[in-house]
Write an enzyme that holds these catalytic residues in place. Structure first.
Site, short mmCIF file in Angstrom:
data_model
loop_
_atom_site.label_atom_id
_atom_site.label_comp_id
_atom_site.label_asym_id
_atom_site.label_seq_id
_atom_site.Cartn_x
_atom_site.Cartn_y
_atom_site.Cartn_z
N HIS A 186 73.64 107.98 21.98
CA HIS A 186 73.67 109.45 22.09
C HIS A 186 74.41 109.91 23.36
O HIS A 186 74.14 110.98 23.89
CB HIS A 186 72.25 110.05 22.11
CG HIS A 186 71.42 109.69 20.92
ND1 HIS A 186 71.35 110.48 19.80
CD2 HIS A 186 70.63 108.61 20.67
CE1 HIS A 186 70.54 109.91 18.91
NE2 HIS A 186 70.11 108.77 19.41
N SER A 316 101.22 112.23 33.62
CA SER A 316 101.33 113.68 33.76
C SER A 316 102.68 114.07 34.32
O SER A 316 103.24 113.37 35.16
CB SER A 316 100.22 114.20 34.69
OG SER A 316 100.39 115.57 34.96
N LYS A 322 98.80 110.10 38.03
CA LYS A 322 97.85 110.13 36.90
C LYS A 322 98.31 109.14 35.83
O LYS A 322 99.48 109.07 35.49
CB LYS A 322 97.76 111.53 36.30
CG LYS A 322 96.57 111.73 35.38
CD LYS A 322 96.44 113.21 35.02
CE LYS A 322 95.10 113.51 34.35
NZ LYS A 322 94.96 112.86 33.06
N GLU A 329 95.12 106.90 22.38
CA GLU A 329 95.44 108.18 21.75
C GLU A 329 96.35 107.98 20.54
O GLU A 329 96.19 108.63 19.50
CB GLU A 329 96.10 109.11 22.77
CG GLU A 329 95.12 109.56 23.85
CD GLU A 329 95.81 110.12 25.09
OE1 GLU A 329 97.05 110.28 25.06
OE2 GLU A 329 95.11 110.39 26.09
#
Length: 463
Positions: A186, A316, A322, A329
């Protein structure tokens, strides 16, 4: 552009003189200027195998002259070499039986074969319908090509890709038995497990879905060929279906058999629905694995940060330094596309009317796209993410020591409610579980250390 005049039953039409196709292919080009999605090249290859085998069987029955057989074999060799694929230009959005693609293949084979016959100074001439398409209909050849293309790609490409990522995960399972980390259910802290155990769950997902695909794609090895127009086998030799399946099996080194009921084989594509359902299950599991990885790698300082994954490119255009989990993805986007393809295939397969389903091109286009995307996606995911995945042992150990859910080990000794009191006190007063248990007078420090041992908590219980 120089052109020649080709003719079919509707009359004459101009064809680029450099192209190998004939009148019916040209009409399809002009009548269906829809989209950029071309017929999968695997279908063209499967058709070449099919036409070659049909010619051999017709020759065995005395229905095709030896020189015509040789001409068809020569032409199909050219197609199977992969060097003339620009002569198969038709889009998916054509007749739903795939007739124009069948004729495209027939016409190209006839064109090349007739060139060969001319060079041999033969008196014979190949006709795309009467010779190349002998004993066949688009209604049974197209679904047969669909099945051949799907089986060969699954076996030659998808399964090896799954095997490769399974091997890499197996290596990591073997490497990380010693690392204990906190479990999560959860999205909340749960009892501990080893990092190997967590990865073994990912591995089993791939094992099971590969087995599901293997079981389901067996139905794709039943071929419609021999049913001709409506399933009765009109204009084909009574033994044509059995003999051509044997010949296709020799050519492909896969055991294909004649579909037991051709009326079913022409109008229903439930084998594709069934097999793609297993393929969708693979996509769903890859989605889960990739999401686990990007959660576990989140950070590097404000996320979970239990693992590190390769930095493949800057993440980025505005934030220097970054790095993003781009391979996860990509594979999750692949998974969503496969799930969409599954809907298309299911709807299209439900649309058979009477003796024919006329959604065949869109079914095989989406099916083959799923196979391509998953195969290439898995290989990229394995190479650029899974292989370089590393645990952050310090972070994992910290989370285990800080977790309140280690209190679960106390349940058999002090009861659920008393254990819950320890956990709540530790959380509210920002104490460790051990400090809370001792401060509440429930356990002595040495008893807590004896009863709460993460190493004992991750061992599977003996039956």
């Amino acid at each position: 552009m120089s052109y020649r005049i080709e003719q079919d039953t509707l009359g004459q039409i101009k064809v680029d003189d450099k192209k190998f196709w004939g009148a019916q292919t040209q009409r399809s080009i002009e009548n269906f200027p829809i989209g950029s999605e071309k017929m999968p090249l695997e279908i063209i290859t499967a058709f070449a195998i099919l036409k070659r085998c049909a010619a051999k069987v017709n020759h065995q029955f005395g229905l095709l002259e030896t020189e015509k057989l040789q001409a068809i074999e020569y032409a199909t060799d050219q197609i199977l070499s992969g060097t003339i694929m620009d002569h198969f230009p038709l889009v998916v959005w054509q007749t739903g039986s795939g007739t124009q693609t069948n004729m495209n293949v027939n016409e190209v084979i006839a064109y090349i074969g007739n060139g060969w016959l001319k060079d041999k100074k033969s008196e014979h001439h190949l006709h795309p319908n009467d010779d190349v398409n002998k004993s066949q209909s688009s209604n049974d050849t197209f679904p047969t090509a669909m099945h051949i293309a799907a089986v060969l790609y699954i076996d030659q490409h998808l399964f090896p890709a799954i095997d490769k990522i399974k091997m890499t995960l197996s290596e990591k399972v073997a490497a990380y038995h010693h690392i204990i980390k906190i479990g999560r259910t959860h999205l909340q802290d749960a009892t501990p497990l080893t990092f190997s155990q967590e990865i073994s769950g990912w591995l089993e997902m791939l094992e099971q879905t590969q087995q599901m695909i293997s079981e389901s794609y067996a139905y794709l090895k039943h071929l419609a060929i021999g049913g001709t127009a409506v399933g009765t086998g009109i204009n084909a030799h009574p033994d044509f279906a059995t003999n051509i399946c044997e010949e296709i099996s020799k050519q492909t080194k896969h055991t294909f058999t004649s579909a037991p009921n051709k009326f079913h084989a022409l109008t229903s594509h439930d084998p594709f629905v069934y097999t793609h359902g297993a393929i969708k299950a693979l996509a769903a599991n890859l989605m889960k694995i990739a999401n686990d990885i990007r959660w576990l790698a989140s950070g590097p300082r404000a996320g979970i940060g239990e693992i590190t994954i390769p930095a493949n490119e800057p993440g980025s255009s505005i934030m220097p330094g970054k790095v993003n989990p781009t391979q996860t993805e990509a594979i999750t986007m692949v998974a969503t596309q496969v799930m969409g393809n599954d809907t298309t295939i299911g709807v299209a397969a439900s649309q058979g009317n009477f003796q024919l389903n006329v959604y065949k091109p869109v079914i095989i286009y989406n099916f083959m796209q799923s196979l391509h995307l998953l195969t290439e996606g898995i290989l990229s995911f394995e190479k650029r993410c899974i292989k370089g995945l590393q645990p952050n042992e310090e972070k994992m150990s910290q989370y285990v020591q800080d977790s309140l859910m280690l209190v679960t080990a106390l349940n058999p000794h002090i009861g659920y409610e008393t254990a819950a009191t320890i956990a709540k006190t530790a959380y509210q007063q920002n104490l460790s579980l051990k400090q809370a248990a001792v401060s509440l007078g429930i356990l002595k420090a040495e008893d807590y250390d004896r009863l709460v041992n993460p190493h004992q908590m991750v061992q599977p219980k003996e039956k």
